[in-house]
Write an enzyme that holds these catalytic residues in place. Structure first.
Site, PDB file in Angstrom:
ATOM      1  N   CYS A 193      10.140   1.933   1.781  1.00 24.90           N
ATOM      2  CA  CYS A 193      11.064   0.814   2.027  1.00 24.90           C
ATOM      3  C   CYS A 193      12.511   1.255   2.070  1.00 24.90           C
ATOM      4  CB  CYS A 193      10.870  -0.250   0.955  1.00 24.90           C
ATOM      5  SG  CYS A 193      11.049   0.388  -0.718  1.00 24.90           S
ATOM      6  N   GLU A 208      10.975  -7.875  -3.512  1.00 25.34           N
ATOM      7  CA  GLU A 208      11.457  -6.563  -3.057  1.00 25.34           C
ATOM      8  C   GLU A 208      10.913  -6.400  -1.648  1.00 25.34           C
ATOM      9  OE1 GLU A 208      13.226  -5.361  -5.497  1.00 25.34           O
ATOM     10  OE2 GLU A 208      12.391  -6.586  -7.102  1.00 25.34           O
ATOM     11  N   LEU A 209      11.814  -6.488  -0.641  1.00 25.14           N
ATOM     12  CA  LEU A 209      11.332  -6.632   0.743  1.00 25.14           C
ATOM     13  C   LEU A 209      11.751  -5.459   1.632  1.00 25.14           C
ATOM     14  CD1 LEU A 209      12.088 -10.469   0.963  1.00 25.14           C
ATOM     15  CD2 LEU A 209      10.015  -9.332   0.143  1.00 25.14           C
ATOM     16  N   GLU A 266      12.753  -3.198  11.569  1.00 22.87           N
ATOM     17  CA  GLU A 266      12.165  -2.132  10.746  1.00 22.87           C
ATOM     18  C   GLU A 266      10.935  -1.551  11.445  1.00 22.87           C
ATOM     19  OE1 GLU A 266      10.016  -3.376   7.175  1.00 22.87           O
ATOM     20  OE2 GLU A 266      10.912  -1.732   6.045  1.00 22.87           O
ATOM     21  N   TRP A 318       0.801  -1.224   0.000  1.00 20.58           N
ATOM     22  CA  TRP A 318       0.000   0.000   0.000  1.00 20.58           C
ATOM     23  C   TRP A 318       0.828   1.265   0.000  1.00 20.58           C
ATOM     24  CZ3 TRP A 318       1.947   2.366   4.191  1.00 20.58           C
ATOM     25  CH2 TRP A 318       2.467   1.547   5.210  1.00 20.58           C
ATOM     26  N   ASN A 319       2.119   1.172   0.352  1.00 20.33           N
ATOM     27  CA  ASN A 319       2.843   2.421   0.630  1.00 20.33           C
ATOM     28  C   ASN A 319       3.140   3.224  -0.629  1.00 20.33           C
ATOM     29  OD1 ASN A 319       4.765   0.496  -0.150  1.00 20.33           O
ATOM     30  ND2 ASN A 319       6.392   1.544   0.955  1.00 20.33           N
ATOM     31  N   LYS A 353      -2.496  -8.470  -7.683  1.00 18.94           N
ATOM     32  CA  LYS A 353      -3.240  -8.490  -6.412  1.00 18.94           C
ATOM     33  C   LYS A 353      -2.725  -7.287  -5.619  1.00 18.94           C
ATOM     34  CE  LYS A 353      -3.282  -9.298  -2.472  1.00 18.94           C
ATOM     35  NZ  LYS A 353      -3.620  -8.209  -1.535  1.00 18.94           N
ATOM     36  N   PRO A 354      -3.462  -6.162  -5.697  1.00 18.57           N
ATOM     37  CA  PRO A 354      -2.985  -4.980  -4.966  1.00 18.57           C
ATOM     38  C   PRO A 354      -3.307  -5.105  -3.481  1.00 18.57           C
ATOM     39  CG  PRO A 354      -5.049  -4.478  -6.089  1.00 18.57           C
ATOM     40  CD  PRO A 354      -4.718  -5.910  -6.412  1.00 18.57           C
ATOM     41  N   ASP A 355      -2.684  -4.261  -2.676  1.00 18.47           N
ATOM     42  CA  ASP A 355      -2.969  -4.313  -1.241  1.00 18.47           C
ATOM     43  C   ASP A 355      -4.428  -3.933  -0.975  1.00 18.47           C
ATOM     44  OD1 ASP A 355      -1.389  -4.424   1.505  1.00 18.47           O
ATOM     45  OD2 ASP A 355      -2.972  -2.915   1.652  1.00 18.47           O
ATOM     46  N   GLY A 410       6.818  -6.286  -0.618  1.00 23.25           N
ATOM     47  CA  GLY A 410       6.175  -6.254   0.702  1.00 23.25           C
ATOM     48  C   GLY A 410       7.177  -6.587   1.788  1.00 23.25           C
ATOM     49  N   SER A 411       6.674  -7.098   2.889  1.00 19.87           N
ATOM     50  CA  SER A 411       7.537  -7.360   4.047  1.00 19.87           C
ATOM     51  C   SER A 411       8.394  -8.611   3.833  1.00 19.87           C
ATOM     52  CB  SER A 411       6.666  -7.541   5.292  1.00 19.87           C
ATOM     53  OG  SER A 411       5.813  -8.643   5.100  1.00 19.87           O
TER      54      SER A 411
HETATM   55  P1  NAD Z   1       2.933  -7.112   3.469  1.00 19.71           P
HETATM   56  O1  NAD Z   1       3.995  -8.099   3.189  1.00 19.71           O
HETATM   57  O2  NAD Z   1       2.119  -7.296   4.676  1.00 19.71           O
HETATM   58  O3  NAD Z   1       1.888  -7.032   2.247  1.00 19.71           O
HETATM   59  C1  NAD Z   1       2.307  -6.822   0.922  1.00 19.71           C
HETATM   60  C2  NAD Z   1       1.318  -7.493  -0.024  1.00 19.71           C
HETATM   61  O4  NAD Z   1       1.338  -8.895   0.227  1.00 19.71           O
HETATM   62  C3  NAD Z   1      -0.137  -7.053   0.151  1.00 19.71           C
HETATM   63  O5  NAD Z   1      -0.768  -7.003  -1.101  1.00 19.71           O
HETATM   64  C4  NAD Z   1      -0.731  -8.179   0.981  1.00 19.71           C
HETATM   65  O6  NAD Z   1      -2.120  -8.348   0.788  1.00 19.71           O
HETATM   66  C5  NAD Z   1       0.012  -9.370   0.433  1.00 19.71           C
HETATM   67  N1  NAD Z   1       0.082 -10.519   1.336  1.00 19.71           N
HETATM   68  C6  NAD Z   1      -0.004 -10.543   2.681  1.00 19.71           C
HETATM   69  N2  NAD Z   1       0.100 -11.813   3.128  1.00 19.71           N
HETATM   70  C7  NAD Z   1       0.254 -12.597   2.051  1.00 19.71           C
HETATM   71  C8  NAD Z   1       0.427 -13.987   1.851  1.00 19.71           C
HETATM   72  N3  NAD Z   1       0.461 -14.845   2.859  1.00 19.71           N
HETATM   73  N4  NAD Z   1       0.562 -14.448   0.583  1.00 19.71           N
HETATM   74  C9  NAD Z   1       0.563 -13.595  -0.456  1.00 19.71           C
HETATM   75  N5  NAD Z   1       0.387 -12.277  -0.331  1.00 19.71           N
HETATM   76  C10 NAD Z   1       0.254 -11.780   0.902  1.00 19.71           C
HETATM   77  O7  NAD Z   1       3.678  -5.704   3.468  1.00 19.71           O
HETATM   78  P2  NAD Z   1       3.067  -4.270   3.767  1.00 19.71           P
HETATM   79  O8  NAD Z   1       2.934  -4.094   5.216  1.00 19.71           O
HETATM   80  O9  NAD Z   1       1.897  -4.024   2.921  1.00 19.71           O
HETATM   81  O10 NAD Z   1       4.238  -3.337   3.196  1.00 19.71           O
HETATM   82  C11 NAD Z   1       5.250  -2.872   3.980  1.00 19.71           C
HETATM   83  C12 NAD Z   1       6.501  -3.701   3.804  1.00 19.71           C
HETATM   84  O11 NAD Z   1       6.866  -3.737   2.424  1.00 19.71           O
HETATM   85  C13 NAD Z   1       7.690  -3.085   4.515  1.00 19.71           C
HETATM   86  O12 NAD Z   1       8.454  -4.098   5.109  1.00 19.71           O
HETATM   87  C14 NAD Z   1       8.466  -2.414   3.388  1.00 19.71           C
HETATM   88  O13 NAD Z   1       9.832  -2.221   3.685  1.00 19.71           O
HETATM   89  C15 NAD Z   1       8.232  -3.354   2.254  1.00 19.71           C
HETATM   90  N6  NAD Z   1       8.391  -2.708   0.956  1.00 19.71           N
HETATM   91  C16 NAD Z   1       9.478  -3.025   0.189  1.00 19.71           C
HETATM   92  C17 NAD Z   1       9.694  -2.361  -1.013  1.00 19.71           C
HETATM   93  C18 NAD Z   1      10.910  -2.646  -1.865  1.00 19.71           C
HETATM   94  O14 NAD Z   1      10.972  -2.189  -3.007  1.00 19.71           O
HETATM   95  N7  NAD Z   1      11.904  -3.377  -1.366  1.00 19.71           N
HETATM   96  C19 NAD Z   1       8.767  -1.396  -1.446  1.00 19.71           C
HETATM   97  C20 NAD Z   1       7.678  -1.114  -0.645  1.00 19.71           C
HETATM   98  C21 NAD Z   1       7.485  -1.775   0.550  1.00 19.71           C
END
Ligand code: NAD
Length: 543
Positions: free
Chosen positions: A298, A264-265, A396, A167-168, A191-193, A242-243
């Protein structure tokens, strides 16, 4: 200042509902009774709309439709596919007010932070439209036998690429990776957030308006844990942002289904201020690097290592600049820092700060929620004296909190920067750019900026971007950001001399011939190495 109703440009979001991929509800419930996800404005908590909670069956439908559309898309000349990206660039710019409003509405971010997303998407569209076709063309490779083996590498699309985005950065991360995937001839299922689906849907609608075939880019809105596995089990490549925690789950699922993935985490990004740095510029960089998108970036800084000789001056300047930031929500370029996304994000930030304080840290500025501005505002915060025992010293936060630490040497700054499980982004501040560049190479991060916070590397889209260690696998941007969405295929044609021992040639003759061949090739390789070694020593030579 709090904002009230959304601007007119985003008044009719529910019409985007029709862009989500859905089958008939397996429970037989009428459309209006289907499970839906409520989307809220983080700055006010007001409901802005809802999207369907798609099911695994919906994912399957989306992938089937995408797969069918992909066939004819891949057959189109790459120049036609590039033309869609080029038109998309123009559409994104033409619709910028609406996109900026929408990103602010769903994510709560400040307008200038939303504007950076817009720049990013336009830059990627232009870059891949103009440079991508060349990267996809078939290339001659050195054959096994010079002149006798003709070897060509071809690139084919992988098929259907699954994109899971956070979402960020709701616009950038939903489409910027998808653009090269499409150019390579793939279909995409996104699959967007759950918090920011409308930005993704509008971004995809604009792609269709730019000429993308309707079924080629499918969107399934819904919950990650429910849709992740069904998506991963049916696509050919996974692009996940994501995370690190969820990254591990999806990587193991990708491994289970033997598909490639790019992850990309998260990060715990360090900034290094060397003894000769211009403190004022470094402090300005720290403000941008730590508080962009309220620290929910991130690549933002959460650890700042400052040489002790400039530590006090740096802290004074950093604190003063941080205090001058305007915190608030408005659909204009007024506020510098916007709302955080959710109660969960603010709670975690507050927990980290309180824990650090209880362990002996000092707040130099900020450190509090701001419910007077809205439900999810948190002050940009600068901490010092943070002990290693504090949670935020290595975990983080993903909020507007930066910890500043004095160091006695550049070596100590580098060692402490590298003392982390993450390795995403870093910055080095110094008046001597040659020293900055050499220190940068010692920092274990995928991108390192000299005298800039993050934009210099991020916006250099010709170069790869991504994380080391727990910060990810693979890279986005540059040639690799495109070719990762392809399968490479090698076609070799053998001429005149066969590989197997020719029938009428005695084995020992063949052996001598082949050994002579190998020795000749080794001599050529040695010559090349010597030429390369000389070239490296020339002024400006590559090392
Ligand atoms: P998140 O991992 O909770 O969610 C990201 C996406 O994954 C969402 O669409 C969510 O619905 C989906 N998701 C959640 N659980 C899942 C599962 N079990 N299987 C498949 N998909 C699933 O992360 P967040 O809280 O939305 O985003 C913040 C994190 O993302 C931070 O750690 C940040 O550093 C990281 N991030 C990294 C980058 C990068 O380029 N490295 C960019 C942006 C954000």
């Amino acid at each position: 200042m709090t904002r009230s109703s959304p601007p007119e440009s985003v008044a009719d979001l529910q019409r985007l509902d029709s862009l989500t991929t859905r089958t008939a509800d397996p429970s037989g419930a009428p459309a209006e009774n289907r499970d839906r996800i409520t989307v809220r404005d983080p700055a006010t908590d007001a409901v802005v709309g809802s999207v369907p909670a798609c099911t695994p069956e919906d994912v399957s439908t989306a992938v089937d439709r995408a797969r069918e559309a992909q066939q004819s898309w891949a057959e189109r000349p790459v120049s036609e596919r590039a033309a869609v990206l080029s038109r998309y660039h123009d559409r994104v710019l033409a619709h910028r007010q609406e996109l900026l409003d929408l990103m602010q509405l769903e994510s709560g971010k400040a307008r200038q932070d939303a504007f950076e997303e817009l720049l990013d998407v336009a830059t990627n569209a232009r870059y891949y439209a103009s440079e991508g076709p060349g990267m996809l063309s078939s290339e001659r490779r050195r054959g096994a036998f010079p002149l006798l083996t003709k070897t060509v590498e071809h690139r084919h699309p992988v098929g259907v690429v699954g994109v899971v985005s956070p979402w960020n950065y709701p616009l950038t991360l939903a489409v910027s990776d998808a653009l090269p995937a499409l150019l390579a001839g793939n279909a995409v299922v996104l699959k967007p957030d759950e918090h920011t689906p409308f930005t993704a849907l509008r971004a995809v609608e604009l792609l269709r308006e730019a000429g993308l075939p309707d079924d080629l880019f499918q969107v399934v809105t819904g919950r990650g844990p429910e849709l992740g596995e069904p998506l991963i089990s049916s696509v050919d490549f996974l692009q996940f942002t994501g995370s690190s925690e969820v990254g591990r789950i999806v990587a193991s699922q990708a491994g289970e289904h033997l598909i490639d993935c790019s992850l990309e985490l998260g990060g715990k990004n360090p900034m290094l201020v060397l003894s000769d740095a211009d403190v004022s510029k470094a402090a300005a960089g720290a403000v941008r690097g730590s508080f962009t998108t309220a620290g929910q970036l991130c690549i933002s800084f959460e650890r700042i290592y400052v040489h002790e000789s400039v530590f006090d001056d740096f802290c004074d300047e950093f604190v003063e600049r941080t205090r001058r930031l305007e915190l608030g929500a408005a659909y204009d370029y007024g506020p510098d820092v916007g709302s955080m996304l959710s109660a969960e994000q603010v709670d975690k930030t507050e927990r980290h700060v309180e824990d650090a304080l209880s362990e002996g840290a000092t707040v130099l500025t900020g450190g509090r929620r701001r419910p007077d501005l809205g439900p999810h505002f948190f002050e940009p915060t600068v901490l010092t004296d943070v002990p290693e025992s504090a949670t935020l010293s290595d975990e983080e936060t993903f909020g507007p909190v930066a910890a500043v630490y004095p160091v006695s040497s550049t070596d100590e700054a580098v060692a402490r920067a590298n003392d982390s499980d993450y390795g995403l982004n870093a910055a080095v501040w110094t008046e001597d750019t040659a020293v900055g560049e050499s220190v940068a190479r010692r920092v274990d991060c995928g991108t390192v900026n000299v005298n800039e916070a993050f934009a210099a590397t991020w916006a250099s889209v010709d170069a790869p971007m991504g994380g080391m260690d727990d910060s990810g696998l693979g890279r986005r941007h540059g040639e690799h950001g495109l070719t990762k969405f392809t399968e490479s295929q090698t076609v070799s044609t053998q001429r005149v001399v066969p590989f197997a021992t020719p029938r009428r040639v005695p084995g020992w003759v063949w052996e001598r011939f082949m050994i002579g061949n190998l020795r000749g090739l080794k001599r050529v390789a040695g010559l090349r190495s010597r030429v390369r070694a000389v070239a490296e020593k020339l002024p400006g030579g590559r090392r």
